[in-house]
Design a protein around this motif. Structure first.
Motif, short mmCIF file in Angstrom:
data_model
loop_
_atom_site.label_atom_id
_atom_site.label_comp_id
_atom_site.label_asym_id
_atom_site.label_seq_id
_atom_site.Cartn_x
_atom_site.Cartn_y
_atom_site.Cartn_z
N HIS A 1 -62.23 5.90 12.29
CA HIS A 1 -61.97 4.86 11.30
C HIS A 1 -63.03 4.94 10.21
O HIS A 1 -64.23 5.04 10.49
CB HIS A 1 -62.00 3.48 11.97
CG HIS A 1 -61.52 2.39 11.09
ND1 HIS A 1 -62.34 1.73 10.20
CD2 HIS A 1 -60.28 1.84 10.94
CE1 HIS A 1 -61.65 0.82 9.55
NE2 HIS A 1 -60.40 0.86 9.97
N ASP B 1 -64.83 3.02 18.91
CA ASP B 1 -63.61 2.75 18.16
C ASP B 1 -62.62 3.90 18.30
O ASP B 1 -61.41 3.68 18.50
CB ASP B 1 -63.94 2.52 16.68
CG ASP B 1 -62.73 2.06 15.88
OD1 ASP B 1 -62.60 0.86 15.63
OD2 ASP B 1 -61.89 2.92 15.51
N THR C 1 -59.02 3.56 20.03
CA THR C 1 -57.82 3.93 19.26
C THR C 1 -56.98 4.92 20.04
O THR C 1 -55.74 4.81 20.08
CB THR C 1 -58.23 4.51 17.90
OG1 THR C 1 -59.00 3.55 17.18
CG2 THR C 1 -57.01 4.86 17.07
N THR D 1 -67.38 -5.02 12.35
CA THR D 1 -66.16 -4.28 12.02
C THR D 1 -65.34 -4.03 13.28
O THR D 1 -64.12 -4.21 13.30
CB THR D 1 -66.51 -2.95 11.34
OG1 THR D 1 -67.19 -3.22 10.10
CG2 THR D 1 -65.26 -2.12 11.04
N ARG E 1 -61.55 -5.51 14.44
CA ARG E 1 -60.44 -4.63 14.80
C ARG E 1 -59.94 -4.87 16.23
O ARG E 1 -58.75 -4.74 16.50
CB ARG E 1 -60.87 -3.16 14.64
CG ARG E 1 -60.88 -2.71 13.20
CD ARG E 1 -61.50 -1.31 13.02
NE ARG E 1 -60.94 -0.28 13.89
CZ ARG E 1 -59.74 0.30 13.74
NH1 ARG E 1 -58.95 -0.09 12.73
NH2 ARG E 1 -59.34 1.26 14.56
N TRP E 2 -60.88 -5.19 17.14
CA TRP E 2 -60.52 -5.20 18.55
C TRP E 2 -60.76 -6.53 19.26
O TRP E 2 -60.37 -6.69 20.42
CB TRP E 2 -61.29 -4.09 19.28
CG TRP E 2 -61.02 -2.73 18.74
CD1 TRP E 2 -61.84 -1.99 17.94
CD2 TRP E 2 -59.85 -1.93 18.93
NE1 TRP E 2 -61.27 -0.79 17.62
CE2 TRP E 2 -60.02 -0.72 18.21
CE3 TRP E 2 -58.67 -2.13 19.64
CZ2 TRP E 2 -59.08 0.29 18.19
CZ3 TRP E 2 -57.71 -1.12 19.61
CH2 TRP E 2 -57.92 0.07 18.89
#
Length: 270
Positions: A180, A192, A196, A236, A240-241
């Protein structure tokens, strides 16, 4: 299986890069070699013959490690690579790293492949591939398998993914979508990527025999020099999560009175 070895580097790790180049030349056969420079300006030295050299300058908040790896992967795929091996600039490849990753990719072409990493001490400065087997001591936080074997990672083990050394086919890389671009500076881009992959149905396999050796450099625990990066990149990741990564470090910073929890956020207080 045409293999690419991808490394992002900076001036601060020049000595480590030179040692990696020497050892890689010993253990690698016909590979696609990609090096991405992350400093503000590209290096003045000419890269080794046959190396694809690229420059990805920093963003407003620091080095863009993930984006550098994304650019390296794109260049390797354009060059016809059938297997992408990401090797951190601090890491030296063992003699069996590439064969182990190739064999694992043949068995599990749709997965992320993760080998063991040995952290070398300050007095261990191997100069040739023949020095490495005597130093093998995989980090105990992650599975270390017998050479020639693989094991599918459990869902909870995706948190143990490190981008120091891993391999993936171009097809699986496309399914993941790469790193990302929202992470700059230190921290969280590894987790991340793993999350993903898991969210996109890409398995991860631990690979025995794909040993890498992390060259020593000074560190602090918790990493105070990266506190602001950890807070920014952690936020961040949370956006996202829904959870904060690097929980152990955040708790250590909080215990020292540097940050505190406010609602769902971590905030610096000094």
């Amino acid at each position: 299986m045409k293999t690419a070895v991808l490394t992002v580097a900076s001036r601060a790790r020049r000595e480590h890069l030179e040692r990696q180049r020497r050892v890689l030349a010993e253990v690698a056969d016909d590979i696609v070699r990609v090096e991405v420079w992350l400093d503000e300006t590209p290096p003045t030295q000419t890269p080794d013959a046959g190396t694809l050299a690229m420059h990805v300058p920093p963003g407003p908040h620091g080095l863009r490690v993930g984006e550098g790896r994304n650019h390296a992967a794109a260049a390797a795929i354009d060059a016809g690579a059938e297997l992408l091996v990401f090797l951190d600039v601090d890491c030296l490849p063992g003699a069996d790293l590439l064969p182990a990753y190739r064999a694992a990719a043949a068995r599990h072409p749709d997965a992320v492949l993760s080998g063991s990493v040995t952290y070398l001490s300050s007095v261990q400065r191997p100069e040739t591939a023949s020095d490495l087997p005597f130093l093998t001591r995989p980090h105990r936080a992650r599975p270390a398998l017998t050479p020639g074997t693989t094991r599918r990672a459990a869902p909870g083990e995706f948190d143990l993914f490190w981008s120091l050394s891993f391999a993936v086919t171009p097809a699986s890389w496309a399914r993941i979508g790469g790193f990302h671009p929202g992470y700059e500076g230190y921290g969280a881009e590894d987790t991340d990527l793993a999350w993903t992959a898991r969210a996109n149905g890409v398995d991860m396999f631990w690979v025995g025999g794909a040993d890498a050796y992390h060259q020593w450099h000074p560190v602090s625990s918790p990493p105070w020099q990266h506190l602001d990066d950890i807070l920014r990149n952690g936020a961040t990741f949370h956006d996202r999560w829904g959870v904060w990564p690097m929980g152990g470090w955040l708790e250590a910073f909080a215990a020292a009175g540097a940050i505190e929890r406010r609602g769902s956020d971590w905030v610096r207080v000094r």
